[in-house]
Each structure stands twice: as structure tokens, then as C-alpha cells.
Design a protein around this motif. Structure first.
Motif, PDB file in Angstrom:
ATOM      1  N   UNK A   1       0.805  -1.222   0.000  1.00  0.00           N
ATOM      2  CA  UNK A   1       0.000   0.000   0.000  1.00  0.00           C
ATOM      3  C   UNK A   1       0.841   1.276   0.000  1.00  0.00           C
ATOM      4  N   UNK A   2       2.099   1.193  -0.412  1.00  0.00           N
ATOM      5  CA  UNK A   2       2.918   2.402  -0.491  1.00  0.00           C
ATOM      6  C   UNK A   2       4.352   2.138  -0.092  1.00  0.00           C
ATOM      7  N   UNK A   3       4.994   3.160   0.460  1.00  0.00           N
ATOM      8  CA  UNK A   3       6.373   3.050   0.909  1.00  0.00           C
ATOM      9  C   UNK A   3       6.415   3.098   2.427  1.00  0.00           C
ATOM     10  N   UNK A   4       6.884   2.007   3.031  1.00  0.00           N
ATOM     11  CA  UNK A   4       7.011   1.945   4.485  1.00  0.00           C
ATOM     12  C   UNK A   4       8.376   2.469   4.902  1.00  0.00           C
ATOM     13  N   UNK A   5       8.397   3.139   6.053  1.00  0.00           N
ATOM     14  CA  UNK A   5       9.652   3.657   6.578  1.00  0.00           C
ATOM     15  C   UNK A   5       9.692   3.458   8.086  1.00  0.00           C
ATOM     16  N   UNK A   6      10.847   3.037   8.589  1.00  0.00           N
ATOM     17  CA  UNK A   6      11.082   2.927  10.023  1.00  0.00           C
ATOM     18  C   UNK A   6      12.057   4.019  10.443  1.00  0.00           C
ATOM     19  N   UNK A   7      11.636   4.842  11.395  1.00  0.00           N
ATOM     20  CA  UNK A   7      12.422   5.990  11.835  1.00  0.00           C
ATOM     21  C   UNK A   7      12.721   5.844  13.317  1.00  0.00           C
ATOM     22  N   UNK A   8      13.978   5.970  13.692  1.00  0.00           N
ATOM     23  CA  UNK A   8      14.387   5.854  15.089  1.00  0.00           C
ATOM     24  C   UNK A   8      13.904   7.063  15.897  1.00  0.00           C
ATOM     25  N   UNK A   9      13.442   6.790  17.123  1.00  0.00           N
ATOM     26  CA  UNK A   9      13.083   7.840  18.070  1.00  0.00           C
ATOM     27  C   UNK A   9      14.366   8.304  18.771  1.00  0.00           C
ATOM     28  N   UNK A  10      14.723   9.554  18.598  1.00  0.00           N
ATOM     29  CA  UNK A  10      15.961  10.059  19.176  1.00  0.00           C
ATOM     30  C   UNK A  10      15.902  10.154  20.702  1.00  0.00           C
ATOM     31  N   UNK A  11      14.684  10.096  21.268  1.00  0.00           N
ATOM     32  CA  UNK A  11      14.536  10.204  22.721  1.00  0.00           C
ATOM     33  C   UNK A  11      14.518   8.850  23.435  1.00  0.00           C
TER      34      UNK A  11
ATOM     35  N   UNK B   1      12.669  -2.219  23.648  1.00  0.00           N
ATOM     36  CA  UNK B   1      13.153  -2.475  25.006  1.00  0.00           C
ATOM     37  C   UNK B   1      12.023  -2.460  26.030  1.00  0.00           C
ATOM     38  N   UNK B   2      10.923  -1.813  25.706  1.00  0.00           N
ATOM     39  CA  UNK B   2       9.824  -1.650  26.658  1.00  0.00           C
ATOM     40  C   UNK B   2       8.493  -1.720  25.916  1.00  0.00           C
ATOM     41  N   UNK B   3       7.970  -2.915  25.671  1.00  0.00           N
ATOM     42  CA  UNK B   3       6.713  -3.038  24.922  1.00  0.00           C
ATOM     43  C   UNK B   3       5.505  -2.446  25.641  1.00  0.00           C
ATOM     44  N   UNK B   4       5.662  -2.116  26.929  1.00  0.00           N
ATOM     45  CA  UNK B   4       4.549  -1.483  27.651  1.00  0.00           C
ATOM     46  C   UNK B   4       4.478   0.019  27.390  1.00  0.00           C
ATOM     47  N   UNK B   5       5.508   0.567  26.753  1.00  0.00           N
ATOM     48  CA  UNK B   5       5.488   1.993  26.416  1.00  0.00           C
ATOM     49  C   UNK B   5       4.640   2.199  25.162  1.00  0.00           C
ATOM     50  N   UNK B   6       3.586   2.997  25.307  1.00  0.00           N
ATOM     51  CA  UNK B   6       2.665   3.256  24.201  1.00  0.00           C
ATOM     52  C   UNK B   6       2.700   4.746  23.882  1.00  0.00           C
ATOM     53  N   UNK B   7       3.189   5.071  22.715  1.00  0.00           N
ATOM     54  CA  UNK B   7       3.434   6.462  22.358  1.00  0.00           C
ATOM     55  C   UNK B   7       2.171   7.190  21.914  1.00  0.00           C
ATOM     56  N   UNK B   8       1.317   6.509  21.156  1.00  0.00           N
ATOM     57  CA  UNK B   8       0.118   7.155  20.608  1.00  0.00           C
ATOM     58  C   UNK B   8      -0.995   7.158  21.656  1.00  0.00           C
ATOM     59  N   UNK B   9      -1.676   8.277  21.787  1.00  0.00           N
ATOM     60  CA  UNK B   9      -2.736   8.392  22.791  1.00  0.00           C
ATOM     61  C   UNK B   9      -3.846   7.361  22.578  1.00  0.00           C
TER      62      UNK B   9
END
Length: 280
Positions: free
Chosen positions: A16-26, A46-54
């Protein structure tokens, strides 16, 4: 011969397009997955319990309020498998099956983000609707729908006919959860709520207050079951979140969807998309 370092980021042409993986600098091992510039998933290896999106945090809040123990879980839509990783960490022993139609994306995530390391997780390259149709009656405790093509949700995944099949697969105490996006007026999500309420006895809607007031495009979480949902516990979690959410429950659900017609296979629905990346 020793292997080189694991390749994580990069781009890949997928169905469905172009996928990209971008590292989180934080975060040392945090990764954002996008397709054609639209954010799809975020994972911290490292922490699958961390959920970034609200909205993902809100789905997880509902899950966390369900009875203790492992789940038999179906996921329609995979991305980077954020929620399957979360469930594997918080509900050990859970068996999970993901349906995703983009085989190239599945392979990209499998190789770059260690998908094989998630215990008791299977990913099947399949349209979600076709995949659910293969499952036995009363065989799942939880079904999570989070499926988008770019920024649009396929409308065939939110019809009365499909949700009746979801209800068939879920056990009597099972829970359906869906991520929906909509903008000012909320015409689409009102029809979705009408559809869900046509199939399930108990329904709640959970979102940022500004989104619920129609002030901006955003994500809304719908939970439904034929047994009472843990409304009080979810309300407490929503109120204490870093970005508090508002619930629509009980009679307010019927007021919210008033006048909106359920979506059926016979109707052609154009699902809304943001003018720019609005997934939070």
C-alpha cells in the motif's frame, strides 16, 4: 562468519505504499513505522509497555480494566504489532493472531523489529474480514480492529454484516475494540457507533474532548460487548491519563448516534481522511 549489526531502520516498498522505520531520538530502541508519510505504529523494543500514541494507550486502558488472565485475541490490522507486544508483556500466556493484508509490510516488520520474538503471536497475511470468517464460533476473548490503508479505514470492516461475524467469533464475555478516525461533525463515527450498537448490547466511546466536540480530526476508540463493560475503571484511567479522555456511555451513546444509520454491505461509504497527518 559473525553476523553484522541488526538493521532496524530504512524504507521498503510494500503493498500500500512506501514503508519507513524511523528511530526515536529520545528512546534508544523506539521506532516509528509510517506508510507514505502517515504514522502507522510506534514500538519500543526495550519496553513493549510503552505506548506512544494516545489512542493506543486508550485501547490498552480498556484492556487493562478487563478481567485478569491471558486472552485469546484476534487483531485486524498489524502494522508494527504494538498492541500484540503490549498484550504479550501484560497478559503472559495470551495467544494472538494478527490479520494483515500487506505481506511485504509484515515481512519488513518481522525482519527489522524482531516480530518472531513475541511469544504466542502469529501473523497471517489476509484481509481482516476474510480472516475473521475462518475462525470458530465462541473462540476469542478479544478482537481489536485497527486497520487503515494510508489514512483511511476500509469501510467494509465496519458494517453490520462484518460485526455480526465478529460477535459470532467472540465468546459471550468477549470484547470488541476499534480505532476510528473522524473530523468535524463526526458523521462517520456516528454511523460507526450506530452500527456497533446494532450488534452489541453495551457500547462506549473514548476520545480526546476536542475530537468529541468536533474541533479537530483525530482518533476515537470504541469498545463493545454483550456483557457490561468496566465503565467505572475505564473512566478513572481516562481521567488520570497524561492526556485525559472523555467517555460517552449509556444513554449518551444513543444520543450521540441519534439519526445516524448503521453501515451495511449494500451501502458505499467514503471514510474520512485528515488533510495532514493527524494520528496521535
Amino acid at each position: 562468519m559473525p553476523k553484522g549489526p541488526k538493521v532496524r531502520g530504512g524504507r521498503c516498498q510494500v503493498r500500500f505504499g512506501t514503508a519507513e522505520l524511523i528511530r526515536d531520538l529520545d528512546r534508544p530502541n523506539g521506532w516509528l513505522l509510517s506508510v507514505d508519510g502517515v504514522a502507522q505504529s510506534y514500538v519500543d523494543l526495550d519496553d513493549p509497555k510503552h505506548l506512544e500514541f494516545d489512542y493506543v494507550r486508550r485501547i490498552a486502558d480498556v484492556i487493562d480494566c478487563l478481567p485478569d488472565g491471558p486472552f485469546q485475541t484476534l487483531h485486524v490490522g498489524g502494522g508494527a504489532c504494538t498492541l500484540p507486544r503490549y498484550l504479550a508483556a501484560t497478559r503472559p500466556g495470551s495467544s494472538q493472531l494478527v490479520f494483515d493484508p500487506d505481506g511485504e509490510l509484515v515481512e519488513f516488520v518481522r525482519e527489522r523489529l524482531d516480530l518472531r520474538s513475541v511469544p504466542r503471536l502469529r501473523v497471517r497475511v489476509s484481509d481482516g474480514r476474510d480472516g475473521v470468517a475462518t475462525r470458530r464460533d465462541d473462540s476469542a476473548d478479544l478482537l481489536v480492529l485497527d486497520a487503515f490503508v494510508s489514512a483511511a479505514m476500509p469501510s467494509r470492516l465496519m458494517t453490520v454484516e462484518f460485526l455480526r461475524d465478529v460477535a459470532r467469533v467472540l465468546r459471550s464475555t468477549g470484547t470488541f475494540l476499534a480505532n476510528i478516525s473522524d473530523g468535524p461533525g463526526l458523521a462517520f463515527v456516528k454511523r460507526v457507533v450506530a452500527t456497533v450498537a446494532d450488534v452489541f448490547d453495551d457500547v462506549l466511546l473514548l476520545a480526546d474532548p476536542a475530537v468529541l466536540r468536533g474541533r479537530r480530526f483525530g482518533n476515537l476508540v470504541i469498545a463493545a460487548s454483550d456483557t457490561p463493560l468496566p465503565v467505572q475503571d475505564v473512566t478513572r484511567r481516562a481521567a488520570s491519563a497524561a492526556f485525559p479522555a472523555r467517555l460517552v456511555i449509556g444513554d449518551k451513546v444513543h444520543e450521540f448516534r441519534q439519526g445516524a444509520k448503521p453501515i451495511t454491505d449494500a451501502a458505499v461509504i467514503t471514510t474520512p481522511t485528515p488533510s495532514k497527518n493527524a494520528f496521535t
